[in-house]
Scaffold this active site. Sequence first.
Site, PDB file in Angstrom:
ATOM      1  CB  ALA A  66      -0.887  -0.014   1.233  1.00  0.00           C
ATOM      2  N   GLY A 111       0.684  -4.994   1.015  1.00  0.00           N
ATOM      3  CA  GLY A 111      -0.499  -5.080   0.159  1.00  0.00           C
ATOM      4  C   GLY A 111      -0.219  -5.719  -1.195  1.00  0.00           C
ATOM      5  CD  GLU A 114      -2.094  -7.522   3.008  1.00  0.00           C
ATOM      6  OE1 GLU A 114      -1.748  -6.362   2.715  1.00  0.00           O
ATOM      7  OE2 GLU A 114      -2.770  -7.788   4.011  1.00  0.00           O
ATOM      8  CD  GLU A 134       1.732  -5.502   5.779  1.00  0.00           C
ATOM      9  OE1 GLU A 134       2.567  -6.412   6.021  1.00  0.00           O
ATOM     10  OE2 GLU A 134       1.023  -5.509   4.773  1.00  0.00           O
TER      11      GLU A 134
HETATM   12  N1  CAA Z   1       4.573   3.247  -0.710  1.00  0.00           N
HETATM   13  C1  CAA Z   1       4.972   4.426  -1.232  1.00  0.00           C
HETATM   14  N2  CAA Z   1       6.141   4.587  -1.882  1.00  0.00           N
HETATM   15  C2  CAA Z   1       6.949   3.518  -1.986  1.00  0.00           C
HETATM   16  C3  CAA Z   1       6.609   2.258  -1.458  1.00  0.00           C
HETATM   17  C4  CAA Z   1       5.346   2.150  -0.788  1.00  0.00           C
HETATM   18  N3  CAA Z   1       4.899   0.993  -0.286  1.00  0.00           N
HETATM   19  N4  CAA Z   1       7.618   1.400  -1.697  1.00  0.00           N
HETATM   20  C5  CAA Z   1       8.539   2.087  -2.380  1.00  0.00           C
HETATM   21  N5  CAA Z   1       8.153   3.377  -2.564  1.00  0.00           N
HETATM   22  C6  CAA Z   1       8.862   4.452  -3.245  1.00  0.00           C
HETATM   23  C7  CAA Z   1      10.016   5.003  -2.407  1.00  0.00           C
HETATM   24  O1  CAA Z   1       9.538   5.922  -1.454  1.00  0.00           O
HETATM   25  C8  CAA Z   1      10.880   5.615  -3.472  1.00  0.00           C
HETATM   26  O2  CAA Z   1      10.332   6.854  -3.841  1.00  0.00           O
HETATM   27  P1  CAA Z   1      11.316   8.169  -3.975  1.00  0.00           P
HETATM   28  O3  CAA Z   1      12.229   7.806  -5.120  1.00  0.00           O
HETATM   29  O4  CAA Z   1      10.367   9.279  -4.284  1.00  0.00           O
HETATM   30  O5  CAA Z   1      12.031   8.283  -2.665  1.00  0.00           O
HETATM   31  C9  CAA Z   1      10.694   4.681  -4.662  1.00  0.00           C
HETATM   32  O6  CAA Z   1       9.495   3.949  -4.408  1.00  0.00           O
HETATM   33  C10 CAA Z   1      11.828   3.673  -4.822  1.00  0.00           C
HETATM   34  O7  CAA Z   1      11.957   2.976  -3.602  1.00  0.00           O
HETATM   35  P2  CAA Z   1      13.374   2.857  -2.790  1.00  0.00           P
HETATM   36  O8  CAA Z   1      14.234   4.012  -3.112  1.00  0.00           O
HETATM   37  O9  CAA Z   1      13.024   2.630  -1.365  1.00  0.00           O
HETATM   38  O10 CAA Z   1      13.951   1.552  -3.491  1.00  0.00           O
HETATM   39  P3  CAA Z   1      14.964   0.503  -2.838  1.00  0.00           P
HETATM   40  O11 CAA Z   1      15.394  -0.380  -3.946  1.00  0.00           O
HETATM   41  O12 CAA Z   1      16.003   1.187  -2.037  1.00  0.00           O
HETATM   42  O13 CAA Z   1      14.062  -0.345  -1.806  1.00  0.00           O
HETATM   43  C11 CAA Z   1      12.122  -1.575  -1.086  1.00  0.00           C
HETATM   44  C12 CAA Z   1      13.019  -1.138  -2.279  1.00  0.00           C
HETATM   45  C13 CAA Z   1      12.895  -2.525  -0.172  1.00  0.00           C
HETATM   46  C14 CAA Z   1      10.906  -2.301  -1.696  1.00  0.00           C
HETATM   47  C15 CAA Z   1      11.674  -0.312  -0.293  1.00  0.00           C
HETATM   48  O14 CAA Z   1      11.156   0.636  -1.220  1.00  0.00           O
HETATM   49  C16 CAA Z   1      10.608  -0.593   0.721  1.00  0.00           C
HETATM   50  O15 CAA Z   1      10.907  -1.105   1.791  1.00  0.00           O
HETATM   51  N6  CAA Z   1       9.345  -0.205   0.416  1.00  0.00           N
HETATM   52  C17 CAA Z   1       8.242  -0.317   1.386  1.00  0.00           C
HETATM   53  C18 CAA Z   1       7.739  -1.737   1.480  1.00  0.00           C
HETATM   54  C19 CAA Z   1       6.663  -1.824   2.534  1.00  0.00           C
HETATM   55  O16 CAA Z   1       6.868  -1.588   3.699  1.00  0.00           O
HETATM   56  N7  CAA Z   1       5.441  -2.259   2.082  1.00  0.00           N
HETATM   57  C20 CAA Z   1       4.314  -2.436   2.978  1.00  0.00           C
HETATM   58  C21 CAA Z   1       3.475  -1.207   2.998  1.00  0.00           C
HETATM   59  S1  CAA Z   1       2.259  -1.282   4.275  1.00  0.00           S
HETATM   60  C22 CAA Z   1       0.968  -2.141   3.609  1.00  0.00           C
HETATM   61  O17 CAA Z   1       1.028  -2.649   2.508  1.00  0.00           O
HETATM   62  C23 CAA Z   1      -0.255  -2.200   4.517  1.00  0.00           C
HETATM   63  C24 CAA Z   1      -1.288  -3.144   4.126  1.00  0.00           C
HETATM   64  O18 CAA Z   1      -1.253  -4.326   4.422  1.00  0.00           O
HETATM   65  C25 CAA Z   1      -2.480  -2.661   3.458  1.00  0.00           C
END
Ligand code: CAA
Length: 260
Positions: A66, A111, A114, A134
């Site tokens: 998400a 998500g 999921e 999460e």
């Molecule tokens: N939401 C919003 N933006 C996201 C994102 C997310 N889930 N995942 C990645 N991005 C964005 C980053 O913010 C970044 O944007 P900017 O360039 O503007 O800074 C861009 O995508 C590229 O990401 P990274 O620079 O972080 O890329 P990386 O290769 O260094 O890392 C990654 C990749 C390990 C996937 C890392 O991006 C990450 O940890 N992302 C979040 C993953 C996460 O926690 N997902 C769960 C969300 S909570 C959820 O889903 C709740 C639910 O159950 C409904």
Amino acid sequence: MAYKNLLLESADGVATITINREKVLNALNDETLTDLSNAFDECREDADVRVVILTGAGEKSFVAGADIRELAKMNPLSAKDLAYRGQQVLAKVEHMGKPTVAMINGFALGGGLELALACNLRTAATTARMGLPEVSLGIIPGYGGTQRLTRVAGPGVAREWILTGDMFTAEEAHRVGVVNRIFPPEELLAGTMKMVESILSRGPIAVRFAIEAISRGSNMPQREGEILESDLFGLAASTEDMHEGMGAFIEKRKPNFQGK
Ligand code: CAA
């Protein structure tokens, strides 16, 4: 229909939905959930579509979860609404009635995983990484992950994946049954299509009844699930496809199913 954050292409009975927010690793914001909901309606209503493949744009990510920028603004009531809405859209994916395959080309996190779990089948590139991180954000999975991962891979795997919040390799996901098949990235599409072509060659009504028996039955006590199975077995015997399938076997030829 025009979509803002996804691409929908259709050919030879296969619709491919590609989530297209590559700059944020295809994270699911509210608009993208709306697009997904509409795209699955479109695929369900289109009689030419027999299988749906869901994937992410680019080589790096399927869906990285998400959209955290939207989640960061949540209060308790809006968080409940957000989870409920995501669950509704993923329930639509799960119950669309046609075979769905998540083709996991990269990160499938939160998500994103999921969403993949709401599909009937999952293939993954060997380079893909997946998990439910999460708890590292101070929340729990909210789009059905606590329920579907438990049903797909069992409570032991679900507890490990959800409580640690760790990211797992495609090999590990395959070993514990989270994904059905893994392929080197350059073979992911061809490998997925081979699986899809098997499904397309079978009786279309029988495939849909089998999906229904498995999906609805997994939420019922076994005996009730077996009654559902015998009802659908009986209904399958009313189809021309049954006569075609059995006739073809006896006449030693390939069946020519019409989905009737
Ligand atoms: N939401 C919003 N933006 C996201 C994102 C997310 N889930 N995942 C990645 N991005 C964005 C980053 O913010 C970044 O944007 P900017 O360039 O503007 O800074 C861009 O995508 C590229 O990401 P990274 O620079 O972080 O890329 P990386 O290769 O260094 O890392 C990654 C990749 C390990 C996937 C890392 O991006 C990450 O940890 N992302 C979040 C993953 C996460 O926690 N997902 C769960 C969300 S909570 C959820 O889903 C709740 C639910 O159950 C409904």
